[in-house]
Design a protein around this motif. Structure first.
Motif, PDB file in Angstrom:
ATOM      1  N   GLY A  21       0.484  -1.525  -0.127  1.00  0.00           N
ATOM      2  CA  GLY A  21      -0.035  -0.081   0.309  1.00  0.00           C
ATOM      3  C   GLY A  21       0.789   1.126  -0.011  1.00  0.00           C
ATOM      4  N   GLU A  22       0.093   2.499  -0.371  1.00  0.00           N
ATOM      5  CA  GLU A  22       1.416   3.754  -0.025  1.00  0.00           C
ATOM      6  C   GLU A  22       1.460   4.281   1.015  1.00  0.00           C
ATOM      7  N   ASP A  23       1.008   3.243   2.489  1.00  0.00           N
ATOM      8  CA  ASP A  23       1.375   3.677   3.695  1.00  0.00           C
ATOM      9  C   ASP A  23       2.812   2.632   4.131  1.00  0.00           C
ATOM     10  N   GLY A  24       3.190   1.804   2.926  1.00  0.00           N
ATOM     11  CA  GLY A  24       4.352   1.020   3.565  1.00  0.00           C
ATOM     12  C   GLY A  24       4.117  -0.539   3.557  1.00  0.00           C
ATOM     13  N   LYS A  25       3.109  -0.714   3.770  1.00  0.00           N
ATOM     14  CA  LYS A  25       2.409  -1.840   4.219  1.00  0.00           C
ATOM     15  C   LYS A  25       1.944  -3.132   3.162  1.00  0.00           C
ATOM     16  N   LEU A  26       2.485  -3.698   3.591  1.00  0.00           N
ATOM     17  CA  LEU A  26       1.978  -4.968   2.946  1.00  0.00           C
ATOM     18  C   LEU A  26       0.076  -5.380   3.364  1.00  0.00           C
ATOM     19  N   ASN A  27      -0.489  -6.291   2.615  1.00  0.00           N
ATOM     20  CA  ASN A  27      -2.017  -6.793   3.836  1.00  0.00           C
ATOM     21  C   ASN A  27      -2.648  -7.350   2.417  1.00  0.00           C
ATOM     22  N   SER A  71      -3.068 -22.310   3.204  1.00  0.00           N
ATOM     23  CA  SER A  71      -3.052 -23.391   4.156  1.00  0.00           C
ATOM     24  C   SER A  71      -3.183 -24.712   3.179  1.00  0.00           C
ATOM     25  N   GLY A  72      -2.916 -25.306   1.700  1.00  0.00           N
ATOM     26  CA  GLY A  72      -4.078 -26.124   1.670  1.00  0.00           C
ATOM     27  C   GLY A  72      -5.772 -25.405   1.189  1.00  0.00           C
ATOM     28  N   THR A  73      -6.549 -26.527   1.957  1.00  0.00           N
ATOM     29  CA  THR A  73      -7.915 -25.834   1.272  1.00  0.00           C
ATOM     30  C   THR A  73      -8.493 -25.665   2.565  1.00  0.00           C
ATOM     31  N   HIS A  74      -7.697 -26.204   4.118  1.00  0.00           N
ATOM     32  CA  HIS A  74      -7.984 -26.059   5.189  1.00  0.00           C
ATOM     33  C   HIS A  74      -8.182 -24.693   5.596  1.00  0.00           C
ATOM     34  N   HIS A  75      -7.443 -24.069   6.341  1.00  0.00           N
ATOM     35  CA  HIS A  75      -7.065 -22.762   5.994  1.00  0.00           C
ATOM     36  C   HIS A  75      -6.800 -21.009   5.759  1.00  0.00           C
ATOM     37  N   HIS A  76      -7.538 -20.919   6.047  1.00  0.00           N
ATOM     38  CA  HIS A  76      -7.307 -19.362   5.372  1.00  0.00           C
ATOM     39  C   HIS A  76      -6.756 -18.138   6.779  1.00  0.00           C
ATOM     40  N   ASP A  77      -6.113 -17.531   6.059  1.00  0.00           N
ATOM     41  CA  ASP A  77      -5.858 -16.935   7.195  1.00  0.00           C
ATOM     42  C   ASP A  77      -5.290 -14.880   6.289  1.00  0.00           C
ATOM     43  N   THR A  78      -5.564 -13.762   7.398  1.00  0.00           N
ATOM     44  CA  THR A  78      -5.550 -12.256   6.029  1.00  0.00           C
ATOM     45  C   THR A  78      -4.115 -12.266   7.966  1.00  0.00           C
ATOM     46  N   TRP A  79      -3.112 -11.373   6.653  1.00  0.00           N
ATOM     47  CA  TRP A  79      -1.919 -11.311   6.842  1.00  0.00           C
ATOM     48  C   TRP A  79      -1.968  -9.673   6.811  1.00  0.00           C
ATOM     49  N   MET A  80      -0.690  -9.148   7.824  1.00  0.00           N
ATOM     50  CA  MET A  80      -0.586  -7.139   7.534  1.00  0.00           C
ATOM     51  C   MET A  80       0.982  -7.196   7.281  1.00  0.00           C
ATOM     52  N   ALA A  81       2.446  -6.619   7.104  1.00  0.00           N
ATOM     53  CA  ALA A  81       3.388  -6.528   7.635  1.00  0.00           C
ATOM     54  C   ALA A  81       4.043  -4.640   7.696  1.00  0.00           C
ATOM     55  N   TRP A  82       5.007  -5.132   7.953  1.00  0.00           N
ATOM     56  CA  TRP A  82       5.788  -3.715   8.046  1.00  0.00           C
ATOM     57  C   TRP A  82       7.356  -3.741   8.145  1.00  0.00           C
ATOM     58  N   ARG A  83       8.209  -3.548   6.990  1.00  0.00           N
ATOM     59  CA  ARG A  83       9.711  -3.440   7.544  1.00  0.00           C
ATOM     60  C   ARG A  83      10.139  -3.276   9.070  1.00  0.00           C
ATOM     61  N   ASP A  84      10.654  -4.031  10.010  1.00  0.00           N
ATOM     62  CA  ASP A  84      10.649  -3.371  11.487  1.00  0.00           C
ATOM     63  C   ASP A  84      12.542  -4.309  11.005  1.00  0.00           C
ATOM     64  N   GLU A  85      13.687  -3.407  10.923  1.00  0.00           N
ATOM     65  CA  GLU A  85      14.764  -4.880  11.099  1.00  0.00           C
ATOM     66  C   GLU A  85      14.738  -5.283  12.598  1.00  0.00           C
ATOM     67  N   SER A  86      14.365  -4.728  13.633  1.00  0.00           N
ATOM     68  CA  SER A  86      14.310  -4.959  15.103  1.00  0.00           C
ATOM     69  C   SER A  86      13.550  -5.872  15.350  1.00  0.00           C
TER      70      SER A  86
END
Length: 400
Positions: A198-204, A209-224
């Motif tokens: 996204g424009e805010d630098g985050k991944l959404n 996992s196969g056909t049995h599991h679905h989830d959402t995730w969000m990520a942002w840079r953080d080397e620490s």
């Protein structure tokens, strides 16, 4: 006259060769739902295939043919691909017999295609190499946070996700414009990660996992960003200093611990499952540790927990795992892989939180360390650091 006909026919029959899978690169797809496809590549050569995930190649040599069909028995896992062959295509199913449900995923493959997701991806919007803090949508507690580690190599994107229970092994894919796509298939797990920058630098995005599991995730840079200490998640309950158990081996003979065979020896207890790729990685690592230190007083015992608890089946899959991974130490059948049930089998532990979990016991039978999960070769430097620290720790225990 009949004899003459048979003799004339024999040379024709001898020219008919046994069925083979067309040599070269293939692009395969698992159909997770009507609109979601998980791609991976494999190479066929001399009637074996090598499944490709980034730098890893998993060899599947147990191929059987019947008419126009091929049956691929995959690695140590109780899974297979069954497909009908044409000259350049395969159509069938991936079947994971180890699962209790969602066992079958439609499978197809086409010869000669060496790209994974897109033949001509767009130029990446930016280089996302590095560490990213990941938050899962559905998880809680220690499992809520993960670390994404990504690396760009021209138009190829690779990486993995590290969690408190282990890593997601070798992921491979692309970043096309602002969209990232990563997948891995190892014969047990089928992972697909999709996201948009996204424009805010985050991944959404989404995780399948196969056909049995679905989830959402969000990520942002953080080397620490760091995960919880893997040596604090599983521990002995108050009042306990030692581990004890009695479980059968693949021959039905019960092995009890502790016993005289392990007196004055350093012992590693490996909690694992034959269905678990991280456990496969750890077993390969422990196999080499055992070879190096057995003559100096190190022993290892594997405790295997299965999704299906039929004893005959459990013995069969454990035996196959030991043979294919060349595991030289005993592996016992300990029961159900349900974490609640598994925890009951070792009541001195607060819980079994992850497969694998590894318990280090000194010469006096005292538990000195419990390590939860396993971040394997896909994590690069972290794996090397773990191996060096563990080697140092084992040497210290042997020297006591």
């Amino acid at each position: 006259m009949l004899l003459k006909y048979i003799l004339l026919l024999l040379p024709v029959l001898s020219l008919q060769s046994a069925p083979v899978l067309k040599s070269g690169v293939w692009r395969a797809e698992l159909l997770l739902n009507d609109s979601t496809i998980l791609p991976f590549n494999f190479i066929s050569e001399k009637n074996e295939i090598r499944i490709l995930n980034d730098t890893e190649e998993l060899t599947v040599s147990d191929l059987q043919f019947s008419g126009d069909s091929v049956f691929m028995d995959i690695l140590v896992f109780d899974s297979e691909i069954r497909a009908k062959m044409s000259d350049s295509t395969l159509n069938g199913n991936f079947i994971n017999h180890g699962r209790l449900n969602n066992k079958v995923i439609p499978f197809r493959a086409e010869h000669g295609k060496n790209f994974r997701f897109t033949k001509n991806p767009e130029k990446p919007l930016q280089d996302i190499s590095g560490k990213w803090k990941v938050i899962w949508g559905k998880e809680n507690g220690e499992s809520k946070t993960a670390i994404g580690v990504f690396k760009h190599n021209n138009d190829k994107l690779s990486g993995t996700f590290l969690t408190a229970t282990g890593d997601y092994r070798f992921l491979e894919g692309e970043m096309s414009g602002k969209k990232i796509k990563l997948s891995a298939f190892d014969g047990s797990h089928a992972f697909l990660f999709l996201a948009e920058l996204g424009e805010d630098g985050k991944l959404n995005g989404d995780f399948f996992s196969g056909t049995h599991h679905h989830d959402t995730w969000m990520a942002w840079r953080d080397e620490s960003v760091e995960l919880p200490d893997a040596e604090t998640l599983t521990y002995l309950r108050p009042g306990y200093e030692k581990i004890s158990f009695a479980f059968p081996d693949v021959n039905g003979d019960t092995l009890s611990f502790p016993n005289d065979d392990y007196r004055n020896k350093v012992t590693i207890i490996q909690i694992l499952g034959s269905w678990c790729p991280n456990c496969m990685d750890e077993s390969i690592y422990l196999r080499e540790v055992y070879k190096e230190y057995k003559n100096f007083g190190l022993e290892i015992i594997g405790l295997d927990y299965e999704r299906q608890t039929d004893t005959a089946r459990a013995f069969r899959v454990i035996k196959r795992m030991k043979e294919r991974l060349q595991i030289p130490y005993p592996v016992l059948f300990a029961g159900s892989s349900s974490k609640a049930e598994a925890s009951k089998s070792l009541p001195m532990l607060n819980r079994i939180f992850a497969y694998p979990t590894t318990i280090y016991i000194d010469k006096k039978g005292r538990v000195r360390k419990i390590h939860t999960g396993f971040n394997g070769p896909a994590t690069g430097k972290l794996y090397q650091q773990f191996a060096e620290e563990t080697d140092k720790f084992i040497r210290a225990l042997l020297a006591e």
